[in-house]
Design an enzyme around this catalytic site. Structure first.
Site, short mmCIF file in Angstrom:
data_model
loop_
_atom_site.label_atom_id
_atom_site.label_comp_id
_atom_site.label_asym_id
_atom_site.label_seq_id
_atom_site.Cartn_x
_atom_site.Cartn_y
_atom_site.Cartn_z
N ASN A 126 -50.70 36.50 80.02
CA ASN A 126 -51.44 35.57 81.14
C ASN A 126 -50.31 34.54 81.61
O ASN A 126 -49.29 34.25 81.06
CB ASN A 126 -52.52 34.81 80.24
N GLU A 159 -50.72 31.05 83.33
CA GLU A 159 -51.49 30.00 83.91
C GLU A 159 -51.01 29.24 84.97
O GLU A 159 -49.90 29.48 85.38
CB GLU A 159 -51.89 29.13 82.76
N CYS A 204 -55.28 36.37 83.45
CA CYS A 204 -55.41 36.91 82.30
C CYS A 204 -54.45 38.21 82.14
O CYS A 204 -53.98 38.58 83.07
CB CYS A 204 -56.61 37.62 81.84
N GLU A 254 -54.76 41.01 80.77
CA GLU A 254 -55.16 42.45 81.33
C GLU A 254 -54.86 42.33 83.00
O GLU A 254 -54.82 43.63 83.42
CB GLU A 254 -56.59 42.49 81.02
N CYS A 294 -62.09 39.11 78.04
CA CYS A 294 -63.12 38.06 78.64
C CYS A 294 -64.14 39.06 79.58
O CYS A 294 -63.81 40.06 79.79
CB CYS A 294 -62.38 36.93 79.60
N CYS A 318 -62.39 40.44 82.51
CA CYS A 318 -61.43 41.41 82.39
C CYS A 318 -62.18 42.85 81.86
O CYS A 318 -61.57 43.72 82.17
CB CYS A 318 -60.37 41.05 81.30
N1 THU Z 1 -56.83 35.25 78.15
C1 THU Z 1 -56.40 36.45 78.57
O1 THU Z 1 -55.47 36.55 78.91
N2 THU Z 1 -57.18 37.42 78.09
C2 THU Z 1 -58.56 37.50 77.64
O2 THU Z 1 -59.03 38.45 77.55
C3 THU Z 1 -59.08 36.24 77.15
C4 THU Z 1 -58.16 35.05 77.52
C5 THU Z 1 -56.24 34.26 78.38
C6 THU Z 1 -56.70 33.05 79.77
C7 THU Z 1 -56.10 31.90 79.41
O3 THU Z 1 -54.69 31.80 80.01
C8 THU Z 1 -55.89 31.73 78.00
O4 THU Z 1 -56.03 33.11 77.44
C9 THU Z 1 -57.06 30.96 77.23
O5 THU Z 1 -58.32 31.34 77.85
#
Ligand code: THU
Length: 132
Positions: free
Chosen positions: A42, A44, A53, A55, A87, A90
């Site tokens: 991920n 941010e 994310c 994925e 999520c 994703c």
């Molecule tokens: N996150 C992912 O990278 N993949 C997921 O499937 C769930 C959430 C990340 C997004 C964000 O940077 C952090 O986790 C908290 O939500």
């Protein structure tokens, strides 16, 4: 590539996550239809909605490398707590390049903690075929 190696690829990618805002690091590893490995974490952003994310990063890497289909995807989340299932967004991203039977593994601390197919996580989904 065996599952243990794939787990360690996702876990290593997770170590590079840029998650200063949530503190929630995630890694992902994909094997494509040609056996190619693609990793992601991920990423941010100070403008929170621009975050990406793990994925999505791995899928983008697969496409940029010439892969077309996800044969298997592993997502590595933090140790402890609930399994880091993908999520909603994703799940749809994975769906674009997968089949209903594509395995989705969730790992934590170098162990598989949950295992699904795409159809488990996104039943009756909308995809490219719906447009034809
Ligand atoms: N996150 C992912 O990278 N993949 C997921 O499937 C769930 C959430 C990340 C997004 C964000 O940077 C952090 O986790 C908290 O939500």
């Amino acid at each position: 590539m065996d599952i243990e190696t794939l787990i360690s690829c996702a876990t290593q990618a997770r170590e590079n996550a840029y998650a200063p805002y949530s503190g929630f690091a995630v890694g992902a590893a994909i094997i494509d239809e040609q056996g190619g490995l693609h990793i992601g974490c991920n990423v941010e952003n100070a403008a929170y909605p621009q975050s990406q994310c793990a994925e999505a990063t791995a899928i983008g890497s697969m496409i940029a490398s010439g892969g077309h289909e996800i044969s298997v995807i592993i997502i590595a989340g933090p140790e402890g707590g609930a399994p880091c299932t993908p999520c909603g967004g994703c799940r749809q991203r994975i769906r674009e390049f997968a089949t209903p039977n594509t395995p989705i593994y969730i790992c934590s601390g170098n162990k598989i903690v949950a295992e699904y197919t795409l159809a488990d996580l996104l039943p009756d989904s909308f995809g490219p075929e719906n447009l034809s």
